[in-house]
Structures are given as C-alpha cells and as structure tokens.
Scaffold this motif. Structure first.
Motif, mmCIF file in Angstrom:
data_model
loop_
_atom_site.group_PDB
_atom_site.id
_atom_site.type_symbol
_atom_site.label_atom_id
_atom_site.label_comp_id
_atom_site.label_asym_id
_atom_site.label_seq_id
_atom_site.Cartn_x
_atom_site.Cartn_y
_atom_site.Cartn_z
ATOM 1 N N GLN A 201 0.836 -1.215 0.000
ATOM 2 C CA GLN A 201 0.000 0.000 0.000
ATOM 3 C C GLN A 201 0.866 1.258 0.000
ATOM 4 O O GLN A 201 0.545 2.232 -0.679
ATOM 5 C CB GLN A 201 -0.928 -0.011 1.210
ATOM 6 N N LEU A 202 1.964 1.232 0.762
ATOM 7 C CA LEU A 202 2.897 2.363 0.768
ATOM 8 C C LEU A 202 3.474 2.585 -0.621
ATOM 9 O O LEU A 202 3.558 3.725 -1.098
ATOM 10 C CB LEU A 202 4.026 2.111 1.771
ATOM 11 N N GLN A 203 3.881 1.510 -1.264
ATOM 12 C CA GLN A 203 4.459 1.607 -2.611
ATOM 13 C C GLN A 203 3.474 2.206 -3.601
ATOM 14 O O GLN A 203 3.830 3.079 -4.407
ATOM 15 C CB GLN A 203 4.900 0.225 -3.096
ATOM 16 N N LEU A 204 2.235 1.711 -3.563
ATOM 17 C CA LEU A 204 1.221 2.182 -4.502
ATOM 18 C C LEU A 204 0.906 3.655 -4.265
ATOM 19 O O LEU A 204 0.812 4.442 -5.217
ATOM 20 C CB LEU A 204 -0.059 1.344 -4.358
ATOM 21 N N ALA A 205 0.767 4.056 -3.008
ATOM 22 C CA ALA A 205 0.469 5.459 -2.688
ATOM 23 C C ALA A 205 1.622 6.364 -3.122
ATOM 24 O O ALA A 205 1.393 7.454 -3.656
ATOM 25 C CB ALA A 205 0.201 5.611 -1.197
ATOM 26 N N ALA A 206 2.857 5.911 -2.911
ATOM 27 C CA ALA A 206 4.029 6.694 -3.318
ATOM 28 C C ALA A 206 4.071 6.847 -4.828
ATOM 29 O O ALA A 206 4.417 7.920 -5.351
ATOM 30 C CB ALA A 206 5.304 6.029 -2.810
ATOM 31 N N GLN A 207 3.701 5.789 -5.539
ATOM 32 C CA GLN A 207 3.672 5.850 -7.006
ATOM 33 C C GLN A 207 2.624 6.838 -7.496
ATOM 34 O O GLN A 207 2.872 7.631 -8.411
ATOM 35 C CB GLN A 207 3.399 4.456 -7.578
ATOM 36 N N GLU A 208 1.441 6.815 -6.872
ATOM 37 C CA GLU A 208 0.370 7.741 -7.266
ATOM 38 C C GLU A 208 0.770 9.191 -6.981
ATOM 39 O O GLU A 208 0.524 10.085 -7.798
ATOM 40 C CB GLU A 208 -0.919 7.387 -6.527
ATOM 41 N N LEU A 209 1.398 9.416 -5.841
ATOM 42 C CA LEU A 209 1.877 10.759 -5.515
ATOM 43 C C LEU A 209 2.995 11.178 -6.461
ATOM 44 O O LEU A 209 3.099 12.349 -6.841
ATOM 45 C CB LEU A 209 2.368 10.801 -4.064
ATOM 46 N N THR A 250 -6.342 18.246 -12.210
ATOM 47 C CA THR A 250 -7.405 18.525 -11.241
ATOM 48 C C THR A 250 -8.172 17.250 -10.901
ATOM 49 O O THR A 250 -8.443 16.963 -9.727
ATOM 50 C CB THR A 250 -8.374 19.582 -11.801
ATOM 51 N N VAL A 251 -8.497 16.473 -11.921
ATOM 52 C CA VAL A 251 -9.217 15.204 -11.706
ATOM 53 C C VAL A 251 -8.357 14.247 -10.895
ATOM 54 O O VAL A 251 -8.820 13.625 -9.920
ATOM 55 C CB VAL A 251 -9.607 14.569 -13.062
ATOM 56 N N ASN A 252 -7.087 14.114 -11.288
ATOM 57 C CA ASN A 252 -6.194 13.181 -10.607
ATOM 58 C C ASN A 252 -5.931 13.595 -9.160
ATOM 59 O O ASN A 252 -5.803 12.742 -8.275
ATOM 60 C CB ASN A 252 -4.863 13.076 -11.357
ATOM 61 N N LYS A 253 -5.867 14.896 -8.932
ATOM 62 C CA LYS A 253 -5.633 15.387 -7.568
ATOM 63 C C LYS A 253 -6.785 14.991 -6.646
ATOM 64 O O LYS A 253 -6.558 14.523 -5.525
ATOM 65 C CB LYS A 253 -5.454 16.905 -7.578
ATOM 66 N N ASN A 254 -7.998 15.167 -7.122
ATOM 67 C CA ASN A 254 -9.170 14.816 -6.309
ATOM 68 C C ASN A 254 -9.222 13.310 -6.024
ATOM 69 O O ASN A 254 -9.529 12.888 -4.908
ATOM 70 C CB ASN A 254 -10.455 15.265 -7.008
ATOM 71 N N LYS A 255 -8.898 12.499 -7.038
ATOM 72 C CA LYS A 255 -8.860 11.047 -6.854
ATOM 73 C C LYS A 255 -7.767 10.656 -5.860
ATOM 74 O O LYS A 255 -7.961 9.779 -5.007
ATOM 75 C CB LYS A 255 -8.620 10.343 -8.192
ATOM 76 N N LEU A 256 -6.615 11.312 -5.979
ATOM 77 C CA LEU A 256 -5.480 11.026 -5.111
ATOM 78 C C LEU A 256 -5.802 11.329 -3.656
ATOM 79 O O LEU A 256 -5.540 10.512 -2.763
ATOM 80 C CB LEU A 256 -4.271 11.846 -5.570
ATOM 81 N N ILE A 257 -6.403 12.482 -3.419
ATOM 82 C CA ILE A 257 -6.759 12.864 -2.044
ATOM 83 C C ILE A 257 -7.757 11.863 -1.457
ATOM 84 O O ILE A 257 -7.617 11.443 -0.303
ATOM 85 C CB ILE A 257 -7.334 14.296 -2.019
ATOM 86 N N SER A 258 -8.722 11.463 -2.260
ATOM 87 C CA SER A 258 -9.722 10.483 -1.781
ATOM 88 C C SER A 258 -9.059 9.155 -1.421
ATOM 89 O O SER A 258 -9.367 8.556 -0.373
ATOM 90 C CB SER A 258 -10.793 10.249 -2.852
ATOM 91 N N SER A 259 -8.144 8.681 -2.264
ATOM 92 C CA SER A 259 -7.489 7.397 -2.000
ATOM 93 C C SER A 259 -6.585 7.481 -0.765
ATOM 94 O O SER A 259 -6.504 6.528 0.023
ATOM 95 C CB SER A 259 -6.686 6.937 -3.216
ATOM 96 N N LEU A 260 -5.929 8.629 -0.558
ATOM 97 C CA LEU A 260 -5.080 8.811 0.627
ATOM 98 C C LEU A 260 -5.930 8.861 1.897
ATOM 99 O O LEU A 260 -5.543 8.308 2.938
ATOM 100 C CB LEU A 260 -4.245 10.085 0.499
ATOM 101 N N GLU A 261 -7.076 9.517 1.808
ATOM 102 C CA GLU A 261 -7.965 9.601 2.976
ATOM 103 C C GLU A 261 -8.489 8.224 3.363
ATOM 104 O O GLU A 261 -8.655 7.917 4.552
ATOM 105 C CB GLU A 261 -9.108 10.568 2.692
ATOM 106 N N ILE A 262 -8.720 7.375 2.371
ATOM 107 C CA ILE A 262 -9.162 6.005 2.657
ATOM 108 C C ILE A 262 -8.014 5.196 3.273
ATOM 109 O O ILE A 262 -8.189 4.487 4.265
ATOM 110 C CB ILE A 262 -9.673 5.323 1.372
#
Length: 268
Positions: A201-209, A250-262
């Motif tokens: 999960q850390l790897q995937l989140a780091a990749q998305e960021l 803008t779209v990717n930022k909103n998706k990213l924030i949602s996935s990080l919050e989860i």
C-alpha cells in the motif's frame, strides 16, 4: 538497531551511489534517476537517526548534487514528454526544445565540477558513518515512523490541500517506505504504530503521488515564463497541451486525495 546494522545499510547505499557516480557525471537518464533514489533511501535513514542524535544530517555537498541532478532530471523528463506528444523529433517545437536542452546543459555545467571524481562521496561517507549513533532503539524507530504518519495526517486534515502539501506528503510517505524496506516490516511491532499501511500500500500510494508530482512539474515547464519566450505557433501548440494537462491534473488530484484519505482513515 545497533551501529553494525546501521553501517551495513549505509555501506549498501554508498556502494550504489559510487557505482552510479560516473553515470550521473555523464548525465545518464537512468543513472540520475537511480542515484537520486539511493540518496533518498540514505536520507531517510539519516533522518531517522536524528531522533537519537540531533546534529546528524546529510552533508551539504551531497545535498548540492541531489539538487542539481533534480533540475537535470526534471528537464530530461520533459524531453521524454515531448517524445510522447510529438512521436517524431522532427515535429518537436524547435525553440522550446532548444530552451529545455540549454537549461539541461547549464545545470550539467554545475554538476560536472562536483562529480569529476568521487571525493565528495568519500568525504560524505566518512562524515555520516562517524556521526551515526551507537544504536537506534526500537522506540525511536517507532517514533520516527509514527511521526511520518502524523505529518501525512496533518496534511490530509487541511481543508484546502495545495499541490506543495501533497508533495510534502510524498516525502513523508517515501521515508516511511524506505525505512520499512530497510528494516523489514516483519521486524516492526506494527500494532504499536497507529495507521501503518502494508508495504504494498505504501508503494502504490508513493507511485500515485509521484505521478501527480510529474504532472505538476510538466505544467511548470508549460508556464508563461516558458511559453512567453516562444514564437506564436509554438506557444499555441504547447498551450493546448497545457490546458489538457491542467484538467487531467485537477481530476487526478481529487482522486489522489480520496485514496489517501481512505488509506490513512485510521489516523483521521
């Protein structure tokens, strides 16, 4: 973690830094990328060691190399994007291409005196090894990891999340990832660290960021400070890419924030 274990990790990092050193001097694209990853792994360890020994830090000369290679890396990636956008080099916007290449060369001129031999690496290796604490307690390791999670939480708590805040979030997450990788998640008392995701999960989140950061950097090179120096035709062509990328970001930022919050819901 005792001094012998710390030295083993530092030795491994510097072995990679030395191996890649000639490649970054030659401005090799892959070598610069890989060297900067190794630097960040070493920096994460140094930051954790600071919990035990406050005056420990990355040597300034090594930071300088990291900073300059970052400028080169950003421009090399922009050239890669031109290849994606225009397929054939003949179709590249000529003045814009020359501008990016010239900036790359200018930063290369700053890098070459620093990397003409490996003296900086040898000095920095000695400085870091001699400054390491005798050990880093399990409590200090947990404190460091927990603090990174709390920093991420503090960013996610903000109502308005600037791009820079998400970039900071990535730095804390990468420090988490590198330390967990170095120590081994199986060697951590995970139950005592609130909100620690799995390594995958850390790897995937780091990749998305990281992907989001790449979009932001791309837009920097399409800012008015660049486009206003171009002839009209090139400016119009690149402005169209800029508009498209701004919408995607803008779209990717909103998706990213949602996935990080989860992912970090236990901390919020």
């Amino acid at each position: 973690m005792h001094r012998k274990q710390l030295h083993h990790i530092v030795d491994k990092r510097f072995e990679a830094l030395f191996t890649l050193w000639p490649g970054i001097h030659a401005l090799g694209v892959e070598e610069i990328h890989d060297w900067r990853v190794e630097y960040k792994k070493l920096r994460a360890l140094v930051r954790m060691a600071e919990v035990e020994k406050k005056k420990l830090e990355m040597p300034l000369s090594l930071k300088d190399v990291y900073t300059v290679t970052g400028e080169i890396r950003d421009r090399q990636m922009q050239m890669e994007r031109l290849r994606e956008w225009f397929a054939n080099e003949v179709l590249y916007p000529p003045q814009y291409t020359q501008l990016i290449r010239q900036e790359t060369a200018d930063y290369g001129d700053q890098l070459h005196p620093l990397t003409e031999n490996d003296a900086i690496l040898r000095i920095c290796e000695h400085k870091i090894k001699t400054a390491l604490p005798s050990k880093i307690s399990n409590k200090s390791i947990r404190t460091f990891l927990q603090n990174q999670l709390f920093e991420i939480r503090n960013i996610l708590w903000l109502t308005y999340k600037k791009d820079d805040y998400l970039h900071s979030c990535r730095k804390h997450l990468k420090d988490l990832q590198y330390i967990v990788d170095a120590i081994g998640i199986e060697n951590l008392d995970q139950e005592s660290i609130t909100g620690l995701p799995t390594f995958d999960q850390l790897q995937l989140a780091a990749q998305e960021l990281g992907n989001f950061n790449d979009q932001c950097v791309t837009l920097v090179f399409l800012s008015s400070s660049y486009l206003n120096r171009l002839p009209g035709e090139e400016k119009i062509i690149l402005a169209s890419y800029k508009t498209k990328l701004q919408k995607e970001k803008t779209v990717n930022k909103n998706k990213l924030i949602s996935s990080l919050e989860i992912l970090f819901a236990k901390l919020l």
